[in-house]
Design an enzyme around this catalytic site. Structure first.
Site, PDB file in Angstrom:
ATOM      1  N   GLU A  26      21.793  67.030  44.568  1.00 56.78           N
ATOM      2  CA  GLU A  26      21.994  66.326  45.937  1.00 56.78           C
ATOM      3  C   GLU A  26      23.561  65.892  45.839  1.00 56.78           C
ATOM      4  O   GLU A  26      23.980  65.924  44.679  1.00 56.78           O
ATOM      5  CB  GLU A  26      21.132  65.034  46.138  1.00 56.78           C
ATOM      6  CG  GLU A  26      21.193  63.844  45.210  1.00 56.78           C
ATOM      7  CD  GLU A  26      21.113  62.542  45.678  1.00 56.78           C
ATOM      8  OE1 GLU A  26      21.535  62.286  46.871  1.00 56.78           O
ATOM      9  OE2 GLU A  26      20.446  61.851  45.003  1.00 56.78           O
ATOM     10  N   LYS A 160      15.608  53.491  42.904  1.00 55.90           N
ATOM     11  CA  LYS A 160      16.742  52.318  42.521  1.00 55.90           C
ATOM     12  C   LYS A 160      16.249  50.953  42.420  1.00 55.90           C
ATOM     13  O   LYS A 160      15.184  50.559  43.361  1.00 55.90           O
ATOM     14  CB  LYS A 160      17.782  52.464  43.623  1.00 55.90           C
ATOM     15  CG  LYS A 160      18.709  53.645  43.251  1.00 55.90           C
ATOM     16  CD  LYS A 160      19.346  54.210  44.531  1.00 55.90           C
ATOM     17  CE  LYS A 160      18.440  54.595  45.551  1.00 55.90           C
ATOM     18  NZ  LYS A 160      19.335  54.980  46.890  1.00 55.90           N
TER      19      LYS A 160
HETATM   20  N1  PSU Z   1      20.240  57.823  43.648  1.00 53.59           N
HETATM   21  C1  PSU Z   1      21.423  57.331  43.142  1.00 53.59           C
HETATM   22  N2  PSU Z   1      22.570  56.995  43.904  1.00 53.59           N
HETATM   23  C2  PSU Z   1      22.499  57.430  45.127  1.00 53.59           C
HETATM   24  C3  PSU Z   1      20.986  57.645  45.963  1.00 53.59           C
HETATM   25  C4  PSU Z   1      20.066  57.847  44.922  1.00 53.59           C
HETATM   26  O1  PSU Z   1      21.457  57.137  41.920  1.00 53.59           O
HETATM   27  O2  PSU Z   1      23.555  57.091  46.128  1.00 53.59           O
HETATM   28  C5  PSU Z   1      20.889  58.062  47.453  1.00 53.59           C
HETATM   29  C6  PSU Z   1      19.953  59.241  47.438  1.00 53.59           C
HETATM   30  O3  PSU Z   1      20.737  60.072  48.325  1.00 53.59           O
HETATM   31  C7  PSU Z   1      18.809  58.549  48.273  1.00 53.59           C
HETATM   32  C8  PSU Z   1      19.585  57.627  48.962  1.00 53.59           C
HETATM   33  O4  PSU Z   1      18.239  59.611  48.761  1.00 53.59           O
HETATM   34  O5  PSU Z   1      20.552  57.122  48.314  1.00 53.59           O
HETATM   35  C9  PSU Z   1      18.579  56.719  49.837  1.00 53.59           C
HETATM   36  O6  PSU Z   1      19.267  56.088  50.737  1.00 53.59           O
HETATM   37  P1  PSU Z   1      18.151  55.148  51.924  1.00 53.59           P
HETATM   38  O7  PSU Z   1      17.795  54.026  51.113  1.00 53.59           O
HETATM   39  O8  PSU Z   1      19.496  54.596  52.941  1.00 53.59           O
HETATM   40  O9  PSU Z   1      17.377  56.085  52.382  1.00 53.59           O
END
Ligand code: PSU
Ligand code: MN
Length: 305
Positions: A26, A160
């Site tokens: 990604e 996370k």
């Molecule tokens: N994992 C990481 N760093 C990130 C993310 C995930 O180590 O920046 C990103 C991924 O792209 C994940 C997004 O899909 O954060 C989730 O964002 P939200 O909570 O707005 O859905």
């Protein structure tokens, strides 16, 4: 499928055509989740690692209205600098594409694009999930919904740690997403090896993951596989230390009124600041570890045919 929306690098196109193993990666992880210029070094290292294992890396991103599967060095630089780079989850795809904009794809959008392209495996850091305070905000990442409907193998270090992990694990079950611990029976807490939450399935090899995923697909099941691969021990941050930073970061987010799609990048950058850069080192180590495992799963799946 409107193929005009897609752009493959020659390397990825020929690997897919020849049935060689390809690993999807990604772009939000480095464009919105890591500071510049360390994020460029990280992205380059990921591609190098994947190639060294005999697998073709496919970083997925949106560049000027095209879905790119594989990107050039110049495009990487553009994404990493982050100016006018949208954070693109599945629901944002049509808007960003129709206006010819550029964006980094999150776990949800990367999964969907990988599936379109016929790529079976995707490695990331941690998935998005149920945010703390979800009861009042209703903030649940689109990643969960996408895991429930797109059958690719997602290699992660769980979700996370800034999230409500017990709730996230419950949601994964509600949405029928198999969660496989890699050499562990505990759901990882991203920066730390264990959240203390038990998971039922523990696998020991990429071959075992491939075998289970082939059975899953053979049954016509359409959910993803979530592989939970803990951060290497020597790079782990203690859960107590991390928790204190998370509390502070969440407090600042509340004070400054940051919500919605800005919340995750904000919390990650606060973690970086509060930990004096240690959170980034751990984030990079766990992501590389997931990429290593993902590449081996891609090889195992390609051998299965
Ligand atoms: N994992 C990481 N760093 C990130 C993310 C995930 O180590 O920046 C990103 C991924 O792209 C994940 C997004 O899909 O954060 C989730 O964002 P939200 O909570 O707005 O859905
Ligand atoms: Mn959200």
């Amino acid at each position: 499928m409107n193929l005009l929306l897609f752009s493959f690098t020659p390397e990825v196109q020929s690997a897919l055509g020849a049935g060689q193993p390809v690993l999807a990666l990604e772009s939000t992880i480095f464009a919105h989740g890591m500071p510049y210029p360390q994020n460029i070094a990280f992205a380059e290292e990921t591609e190098k690692l994947v190639r060294s294992l005999g697998v073709v890396p496919a970083i997925i991103a949106i560049i000027e209205g095209k879905i790119c599967i594989g990107i050039t060095r110049k495009q990487l630089d553009h994404l990493a600098r982050g100016a006018n780079i949208h954070k693109v989850a599945v629901r944002d795809l049509s808007h960003v594409l129709s206006r010819g904009l550029s964006g980094a794809t999150t776990v949800s959008a990367t999964m969907r694009v990988a599936k379109f392209a016929g790529i079976d495996v995707f490695s990331t850091g941690g998935i998005g999930g149920v945010h703390r305070g979800w009861k009042s905000t209703g903030d649940v990442s689109q990643d969960i919904r996408e895991l429930s409907r797109t059958s690719v193998v997602v290699v992660s270090s769980g979700a996370k740690a800034i999230l409500d992990l017990p709730k996230t694990v419950e949601y994964l079950e509600s949405f029928s997403v198999p969660v496989l611990g890699y050499k562990t029976n505990f759901f990882p807490a991203f920066y730390s090896r264990s959240s203390g939450i038990r998971i039922e399935v523990c696998v020991d090899s990429p071959q075992e993951i491939a075998k289970q995923f082939n059975i899953h697909r053979g049954l016509g099941l359409s959910t993803a596989f979530l592989i939970a691969n803990p951060v290497p021990q020597e790079k782990e941050l203690s859960y107590d230390v991390v928790s204190a930073f998370i509390e502070k970061a969440l407090y600042s987010a509340k004070e400054t009124g940051i919500t919605g799609k800005k919340l995750t990048p904000f919390l990650l950058s606060e973690m970086y600041r509060l930990s004096g850069g240690k959170s980034l080192k751990t984030n990079i180590a766990l992501a590389l570890n997931n990429i290593h495992l993902g590449a081996r799963v891609a090889i195992a799946l390609s051998k299965k045919g």
